[in-house]
Design a protein around this motif. Sequence first.
Motif, PDB file in Angstrom:
ATOM      1  N   HIS A   1       1.007  -1.014   0.028  1.00  0.00           N
ATOM      2  CA  HIS A   1      -0.184   0.293   0.014  1.00  0.00           C
ATOM      3  C   HIS A   1       0.716   1.274  -0.193  1.00  0.00           C
ATOM      4  CE1 HIS A   1      -3.315  -2.654   0.623  1.00  0.00           C
ATOM      5  NE2 HIS A   1      -2.988  -3.262   1.411  1.00  0.00           N
TER       6      HIS A   1
ATOM      7  N   GLU B   1      -0.172   3.364  -4.592  1.00  0.00           N
ATOM      8  CA  GLU B   1      -1.476   3.364  -5.148  1.00  0.00           C
ATOM      9  C   GLU B   1      -1.520   2.672  -6.751  1.00  0.00           C
ATOM     10  OE1 GLU B   1      -3.766   7.111  -5.353  1.00  0.00           O
ATOM     11  OE2 GLU B   1      -3.225   7.118  -3.038  1.00  0.00           O
TER      12      GLU B   1
ATOM     13  N   VAL C   1      -2.086  -1.418  -8.519  1.00  0.00           N
ATOM     14  CA  VAL C   1      -2.237  -2.793  -8.626  1.00  0.00           C
ATOM     15  C   VAL C   1      -1.434  -3.696  -9.546  1.00  0.00           C
ATOM     16  CG1 VAL C   1      -3.419  -4.608  -8.135  1.00  0.00           C
ATOM     17  CG2 VAL C   1      -4.223  -1.819  -7.018  1.00  0.00           C
TER      18      VAL C   1
ATOM     19  N   SER D   1      -4.762   2.486  -8.012  1.00  0.00           N
ATOM     20  CA  SER D   1      -6.467   1.642  -7.399  1.00  0.00           C
ATOM     21  C   SER D   1      -7.266   2.812  -7.116  1.00  0.00           C
ATOM     22  CB  SER D   1      -5.092   1.578  -5.489  1.00  0.00           C
ATOM     23  OG  SER D   1      -4.864   2.675  -5.290  1.00  0.00           O
TER      24      SER D   1
ATOM     25  N   GLN E   1      -9.888   1.194  -9.790  1.00  0.00           N
ATOM     26  CA  GLN E   1      -9.835   0.488 -10.364  1.00  0.00           C
ATOM     27  C   GLN E   1     -10.836   0.072 -10.665  1.00  0.00           C
ATOM     28  OE1 GLN E   1     -10.074  -2.145  -6.430  1.00  0.00           O
ATOM     29  NE2 GLN E   1      -8.604  -0.650  -6.129  1.00  0.00           N
TER      30      GLN E   1
ATOM     31  N   ASP F   1      -1.514  -2.355  -4.598  1.00  0.00           N
ATOM     32  CA  ASP F   1      -2.908  -1.260  -3.347  1.00  0.00           C
ATOM     33  C   ASP F   1      -3.836  -2.478  -3.591  1.00  0.00           C
ATOM     34  OD1 ASP F   1      -3.825   0.708  -1.585  1.00  0.00           O
ATOM     35  OD2 ASP F   1      -3.793   1.887  -3.481  1.00  0.00           O
ATOM     36  N   ILE F   2      -4.137  -3.741  -2.572  1.00  0.00           N
ATOM     37  CA  ILE F   2      -5.626  -4.170  -3.131  1.00  0.00           C
ATOM     38  C   ILE F   2      -5.046  -4.609  -1.997  1.00  0.00           C
ATOM     39  CG2 ILE F   2      -4.589  -5.018  -4.514  1.00  0.00           C
ATOM     40  CD1 ILE F   2      -7.478  -5.955  -6.151  1.00  0.00           C
TER      41      ILE F   2
END
Length: 411
Positions: free
Chosen positions: A20, A23, A25, A93, A96, A192-193
Motif C-alpha cells: 500500500h 497506489e 495494482v 488503485s 480500479q 494496493d489491494i
Amino acid sequence: MNIQEVKSEKGIIAWLVEDHTVEIVNIGFAFKGGTKQDPVGKEGMAKLMAGLFIEGAGHYDSDAFQVKLDHAGAEMSLDAQSDDIYGSVCMLSKKQDAAFGLLRLALNAPRFEQGPIDRVRAEIVSRIVGSERDPNAIAQRKWLRAIYGAHPCSRLGEGTKESLPGITPSDLRAFHQAIFARDGLHIAVVGDIDANTLRERLDQLFGDLPEQQTLVPVYDVAPKLGQLVEENYDLPQTSLTLAWPGVKPSAPDFYAAVLLNDILGGSYLTSRLYEEVRQKRGLAYHVSSELTLDSLLVTTETRSDCAAQTLSIVRDVVKQMAQQGPTGAELKAAKKHLIGAYAIDQLGSTRSIADRLLDLQIHKADVDYNQRRARSIGRVTLKQVKAAAKKLLSAEPAILVVGPPLGGKDE
C-alpha cells in the motif's frame, strides 16, 4: 514478503502480495495453452489473438475501448508464448473500478472485428517479411526444425505469410473459448489491494469463463542434440549457440543444475566461460549460459575469423566441467550469488514480483517457495553439482553457427 493465497467463492485462486506504499495494482495471469495450440495450417492464431486483446470488447469498438483504457489510467497486454498465454495489467488503485470493468470485458467478450484483425495481422506479416533476409531469424527457423523436427516446438509463434490470411473471426472466437477457461488459469496480484477486495474481483473478472479448457494434447519432446546446424553468411561476427540437456524445476537435481549453470556461464562476470573466452583471450564481449526446461544453452558472438577457436574453447571449458565439475570455492561463490541476487533480479518491482509469482504457480511451486529457496540452494553439495555436470554436459551438443563457414570456405 508475505504471499497470501486468496480463493474466491467460485474457487478461483490468486497469490497476493499487498503493498500500500504506492497506489498501483499489478495483475499477472496466465492460461495454459499458447502457440503450441495453433491448429495446423493456421499457425499464428495465438499471437494474433493476443494482439487483439485491447482492440475492442463488449459494446466498445477498438477506438472506444482504448480511449476508456486511457481514461482509466490502466495498461493491459497479452502475449502468447509456446506453453501459456500471459496477461499483464497495471492500474491506479483509485481508478480500479473502471480498469477492472474493462479487463472483464477484454477477458470475457472480445469483439474480434475484421478491421482490427486485418490491421494487427498486417503488422505481424510485415515483421515476418522483414525477417526473411535476417540471417539470425533464418537460422533460428532452421535450428528449431533441426532440434525439434515436426513437433509444434519447431514452429515460430507468429505464424507464416501463408497461414495468417486463413484465420477468421470465427477461428479466433473458437480458439479463445478453448483457451480462456478457469481450470488452466493462474493469477498473481501485487499492490494496493487487500484480500477481501481481491476475492470479489476474481469472480468479477474470471467467474463467467468456462470451467474447463479444451486443449489439443501436445506430447513432450527432447531436443535432438549431437548435430551441427550452419547458416552461412558473410558477416563480420559469428553467432554461436550450443545446447545440452536441460532440467525441469520438479527434478531432484534442479538446484544442483542451477548452481552448475551459474558457475559455467550464468554469473556473467565471474563464470568459467567469461574467464576463458573474454578475460584471458578477448574473443568475445559476451558469453553466457542459460538453463531452460529442455536445454542448457551457451551463447556468444565473436569475430568470424575467431569463430572456430572460440567454439573450441567453449567446448573445452564444458568438457572440463563435465569431467571434473566445479571447485568448492566456485560452489560457495555461486550459492552466495544466487541467494543474494534473487531479490534484486526477481523482486525489484511490483511488476517483477507479479511475474515471478505467476511463474512459480505455472511450475507448481508452493506459496512458501521464496522462503525455502535459499535453504534448498544451501543444502546442495559439491558432489551433487559434479553429478549434475557429468549428467548434463557429457552429451554431444547441438551447435548453431550463424556466419561464414567455420572451415573458411563456402560449401
